[in-house]
Design a protein around this motif. Structure first.
Motif, PDB file in Angstrom:
ATOM      1  N   PRO A  53     -11.355  12.304   7.001  1.00 44.78           N
ATOM      2  CA  PRO A  53     -12.151  11.785   6.398  1.00 44.78           C
ATOM      3  C   PRO A  53     -13.700  12.394   5.938  1.00 44.78           C
ATOM      4  CG  PRO A  53     -11.565  11.288   8.663  1.00 44.78           C
ATOM      5  CD  PRO A  53     -11.053  12.732   8.310  1.00 44.78           C
ATOM      6  N   ASP A  54     -14.140  13.455   6.431  1.00 42.57           N
ATOM      7  CA  ASP A  54     -15.228  14.155   6.317  1.00 42.57           C
ATOM      8  C   ASP A  54     -15.195  14.840   4.957  1.00 42.57           C
ATOM      9  OD1 ASP A  54     -14.052  15.815   7.592  1.00 42.57           O
ATOM     10  OD2 ASP A  54     -15.849  15.822   9.275  1.00 42.57           O
TER      11      ASP A  54
ATOM     12  N   LEU B 267     -15.232  18.227   5.032  1.00 42.99           N
ATOM     13  CA  LEU B 267     -16.003  19.219   5.010  1.00 42.99           C
ATOM     14  C   LEU B 267     -15.218  20.813   4.781  1.00 42.99           C
ATOM     15  CD1 LEU B 267     -17.833  18.876   8.541  1.00 42.99           C
ATOM     16  CD2 LEU B 267     -18.795  18.914   6.349  1.00 42.99           C
TER      17      LEU B 267
ATOM     18  N   LEU C  26     -15.635  20.916   1.275  1.00 44.29           N
ATOM     19  CA  LEU C  26     -17.036  21.338   0.841  1.00 44.29           C
ATOM     20  C   LEU C  26     -17.251  22.725   1.058  1.00 44.29           C
ATOM     21  CD1 LEU C  26     -19.137  18.036   1.978  1.00 44.29           C
ATOM     22  CD2 LEU C  26     -18.956  18.842  -0.150  1.00 44.29           C
ATOM     23  N   GLN C  27     -16.696  23.384   1.939  1.00 48.70           N
ATOM     24  CA  GLN C  27     -17.071  24.668   2.158  1.00 48.70           C
ATOM     25  C   GLN C  27     -16.691  25.637   1.178  1.00 48.70           C
ATOM     26  OE1 GLN C  27     -15.979  25.742   6.284  1.00 48.70           O
ATOM     27  NE2 GLN C  27     -16.439  27.981   5.962  1.00 48.70           N
TER      28      GLN C  27
ATOM     29  N   PRO D  40     -14.945  30.906   9.323  1.00 46.67           N
ATOM     30  CA  PRO D  40     -13.505  30.396   8.921  1.00 46.67           C
ATOM     31  C   PRO D  40     -13.625  29.101   8.299  1.00 46.67           C
ATOM     32  CG  PRO D  40     -14.091  30.435  11.319  1.00 46.67           C
ATOM     33  CD  PRO D  40     -15.136  31.063  10.583  1.00 46.67           C
ATOM     34  N   ILE D  41     -12.611  28.554   7.583  1.00 52.33           N
ATOM     35  CA  ILE D  41     -12.759  27.378   7.152  1.00 52.33           C
ATOM     36  C   ILE D  41     -11.985  26.378   8.225  1.00 52.33           C
ATOM     37  CG2 ILE D  41     -11.895  25.863   5.486  1.00 52.33           C
ATOM     38  CD1 ILE D  41     -11.870  27.785   3.287  1.00 52.33           C
ATOM     39  N   THR D  42     -12.583  25.501   8.710  1.00 46.73           N
ATOM     40  CA  THR D  42     -11.894  24.611   9.540  1.00 46.73           C
ATOM     41  C   THR D  42     -11.672  22.998   9.296  1.00 46.73           C
ATOM     42  OG1 THR D  42     -12.784  26.005  11.200  1.00 46.73           O
ATOM     43  CG2 THR D  42     -11.883  23.895  12.116  1.00 46.73           C
TER      44      THR D  42
ATOM     45  N   PRO E 264     -23.544  15.389   4.602  1.00 44.54           N
ATOM     46  CA  PRO E 264     -23.774  16.764   5.436  1.00 44.54           C
ATOM     47  C   PRO E 264     -24.687  17.919   4.777  1.00 44.54           C
ATOM     48  CG  PRO E 264     -21.623  16.339   4.785  1.00 44.54           C
ATOM     49  CD  PRO E 264     -22.148  14.971   4.388  1.00 44.54           C
TER      50      PRO E 264
ATOM     51  N   VAL F  53     -24.982  21.143   5.656  1.00 49.20           N
ATOM     52  CA  VAL F  53     -24.242  22.477   5.434  1.00 49.20           C
ATOM     53  C   VAL F  53     -22.788  22.101   5.870  1.00 49.20           C
ATOM     54  CG1 VAL F  53     -24.832  24.775   5.572  1.00 49.20           C
ATOM     55  CG2 VAL F  53     -26.033  23.056   7.296  1.00 49.20           C
ATOM     56  N   PRO F  54     -21.931  22.565   5.008  1.00 46.24           N
ATOM     57  CA  PRO F  54     -20.331  22.062   5.051  1.00 46.24           C
ATOM     58  C   PRO F  54     -19.980  23.049   6.355  1.00 46.24           C
ATOM     59  CG  PRO F  54     -20.660  23.766   3.392  1.00 46.24           C
ATOM     60  CD  PRO F  54     -22.207  23.564   3.507  1.00 46.24           C
ATOM     61  N   ILE F  55     -20.620  23.076   7.385  1.00 44.42           N
ATOM     62  CA  ILE F  55     -19.989  23.611   8.455  1.00 44.42           C
ATOM     63  C   ILE F  55     -19.884  22.314   9.608  1.00 44.42           C
ATOM     64  CG2 ILE F  55     -20.199  25.142  10.478  1.00 44.42           C
ATOM     65  CD1 ILE F  55     -22.139  26.731   8.281  1.00 44.42           C
ATOM     66  N   PRO F  56     -18.645  22.376  10.303  1.00 41.39           N
ATOM     67  CA  PRO F  56     -18.242  21.299  10.930  1.00 41.39           C
ATOM     68  C   PRO F  56     -19.239  21.329  12.272  1.00 41.39           C
ATOM     69  CG  PRO F  56     -16.213  22.641  10.695  1.00 41.39           C
ATOM     70  CD  PRO F  56     -17.365  23.096   9.807  1.00 41.39           C
TER      71      PRO F  56
ATOM     72  N   GLN G 117     -14.144   8.586  13.741  1.00 40.86           N
ATOM     73  CA  GLN G 117     -12.657   8.604  13.918  1.00 40.86           C
ATOM     74  C   GLN G 117     -12.269   8.907  15.238  1.00 40.86           C
ATOM     75  OE1 GLN G 117     -11.688  12.299  12.098  1.00 40.86           O
ATOM     76  NE2 GLN G 117     -13.702  12.794  11.571  1.00 40.86           N
TER      77      GLN G 117
ATOM     78  N   GLY H  23     -10.212  31.661  16.605  1.00 36.41           N
ATOM     79  CA  GLY H  23     -11.186  31.946  15.493  1.00 36.41           C
ATOM     80  C   GLY H  23     -12.233  30.852  15.188  1.00 36.41           C
ATOM     81  N   VAL H  24     -11.910  29.802  15.839  1.00 35.58           N
ATOM     82  CA  VAL H  24     -13.323  28.885  15.580  1.00 35.58           C
ATOM     83  C   VAL H  24     -14.505  29.542  16.263  1.00 35.58           C
ATOM     84  CG1 VAL H  24     -11.900  26.885  15.608  1.00 35.58           C
ATOM     85  CG2 VAL H  24     -12.492  27.465  17.765  1.00 35.58           C
TER      86      VAL H  24
ATOM     87  N   SER I 102     -15.951  32.036  15.884  1.00 35.45           N
ATOM     88  CA  SER I 102     -16.784  32.419  14.955  1.00 35.45           C
ATOM     89  C   SER I 102     -17.991  31.663  14.384  1.00 35.45           C
ATOM     90  CB  SER I 102     -16.175  33.395  14.135  1.00 35.45           C
ATOM     91  OG  SER I 102     -14.893  32.539  13.636  1.00 35.45           O
ATOM     92  N   TYR I 103     -17.790  30.461  14.546  1.00 38.36           N
ATOM     93  CA  TYR I 103     -18.677  29.478  14.285  1.00 38.36           C
ATOM     94  C   TYR I 103     -20.064  29.630  15.305  1.00 38.36           C
ATOM     95  CZ  TYR I 103     -15.828  27.159  11.044  1.00 38.36           C
ATOM     96  OH  TYR I 103     -15.124  26.638  10.146  1.00 38.36           O
TER      97      TYR I 103
END
Lengths: 136, 175
Positions: free
Chosen positions: A91-92, A94, A97-98, A107-109, B28, B30-33, B73, B130-131, B133-134
Motif C-alpha cells: 500500500p505505501d 516506500l 520511493l527509496q 537496506p531497502i525494506t 511520507p 523520507v522513504p524510510i519505513p 493495513q 538486516g533491518v 541497520s535502520y
C-alpha cells in the motif's frame, strides 16, 4: 523552565542520554563507507535468503519479480552497481520511493511483503587472514 | 468510570483519530519505513499529564484499533501496538520522574521508544537482522519528532486547554 527544573538530576540524565544517542546515530549515518570491492545484494523474504547477486558482475540491467504468500509481489531491477524495487503491490510503496541503493548504509525494506534487500561488501579473499590451525 | 469521564475519554479518542487522519494524508517525508511525525503522540502526552495510566492506555488502544480499521493495513496494527505500548510505558515513567515538567523530554523519550518498539517488531516479523541497520535513522528521527510533539503538547496544554474547560477533569490529575 525554572531554575528548580534545571537542577532536576533526572531531567539532566534523560537529556544527556538523548543527546548522546542522537550524536551517535548522526555519526553513524554520516560516516563514509568506502568499499572498493563492490557489493553483493542479498534479497531476503520472510527472513530466508532467496537471492544473492554480486552487483559488480552485472553488465546489463535486468528485472525480476519476487512473489510471496498473500499476493505479495515486488519487481526488482538490478543495474551495474545498484539495486532497487521499481514496482510493488504494497500500500505505501516506500520501497519503490527509496529508489536504488548502491552502498550498505540503508537496506531497502518492504515491510508489508516482508522483503529486505541488503548490500553486503564483497570480501577480498586475499586480504582475509584465515588461521591454518588453532590450538588452545 | 463516571459517565462524564468516559465521554471525555471518548472525545480524546476522536481527537487523536482526527490528528492521525490528518497525518496519514501527509505524504511520507523520507522513504524510510517507520519515520513519521507521530502527531497522535501529542494527545497521548496531554492525556498522561491529566489522566491515569490506565485511562491513557485505554484511549491509545482504542485509537490504534480504530486507525487500523479505518486507514491502516493489517500489519500496521502490530507496529502501532508494539511501538505504542513501549512508548506509553516509557513516557509514563519519564513523566513521573520529571513531575510532568519539561514535556519535550517526555516526548523525545516517547518518540525514541516508539521507534525502537517498531524496529523490534519489524525484526521479529521479517526475521532479518538486516533491518537493524535502520537503527541510527530511527533513533534520530524518533528523538527529533518526539521533541516536536513534546513541545506541541506543552504549548497545547498551556494555551489551548484552559479554554476547553480543563477544570472539569484536572481535579483528579493525580493517579
Amino acid at each position: 523552565m525554572s531554575a528548580k527544573d534545571r537542577g532536576n538530576p533526572a531531567a539532566f540524565l534523560i537529556g544527556a542520554v538523548l543527546i548522546l544517542l542522537s550524536a551517535a546515530s548522526l555519526i553513524f549515518i554520516l560516516l563514509p563507507k568506502d568499499q572498493e570491492n563492490g557489493y553483493t545484494a542479498d534479497i531476503y523474504q520472510n527472513g530466508n535468503l532467496i537471492a544473492s547477486i554480486s552487483l559488480d558482475e552485472v553488465r546489463e540491467p535486468y528485472r525480476f519479480t519476487v512473489t510471496g504468500d498473500g499476493d505479495c509481489s515486488n519487481e526488482i531491477e538490478i543495474r551495474p552497481g545498484s539495486i532497487g524495487i521499481i514496482s510493488a503491490n504494497c500500500p505505501d510503496k516506500l520501497c519503490v520511493l527509496q529508489g536504488f541503493i548502491s552502498d550498505s548504509r540503508l537496506p531497502i525494506t518492504c515491510l508489508p511483503n516482508r522483503v529486505v534487500i541488503l548490500l553486503r561488501p564483497n570480501k577480498d579473499n586475499e586480504l582475509e587472514i584465515t588461521p591454518d590451525i588453532i590450538t588452545y | 468510570m463516571k459517565l462524564k469521564r468516559l465521554t471525555t475519554l471518548a472525545l480524546y479518542v476522536t481527537l487523536s483519530l482526527a490528528v492521525y487522519a490528518v497525518e496519514s494524508a501527509i505524504p511520507p517525508l523520507v522513504p524510510i519505513p517507520g519515520i513519521k511525525l507521530g502527531l497522535s503522540n501529542i494527545i497521548t502526552l496531554i492525556l498522561l499529564h491529566h489522566f491515569s495510566l490506565r485511562e491513557t492506555a485505554l484511549v491509545l488502544t482504542a485509537r490504534i484499533l480504530l486507525s487500523t480499521l479505518l486507514f491502516g493495513q493489517f500489519m500496521s496494527f502490530f507496529y502501532s501496538l508494539s511501538g505504542g505500548a513501549l512508548s506509553l510505558l516509557a513516557m509514563f515513567l519519564t513523566c513521573r520522574l520529571l513531575h510532568s515538567k519539561m514535556v519535550f523530554l517526555t516526548g523525545a523519550v516517547g518518540g525514541l521508544t516508539h521507534n525502537l518498539g517498531q524496529l523490534l517488531t519489524a525484526f521479529a516479523l521479517t526475521a532479518t537482522p538486516g533491518v537493524l541497520s535502520y537503527l541510527p535513522f530511527l533513533v534520530l528521527s524518533g528523538i527529533l519528532t518526539g521533541l516536536f510533539t513534546g513541545f506541541t503538547a506543552a504549548f497545547t496544554d498551556k494555551y489551548l486547554l484552559p479554554h476547553m474547560g480543563r477544570d472539569d477533569f484536572s481535579s483528579s490529575s493525580s493517579s
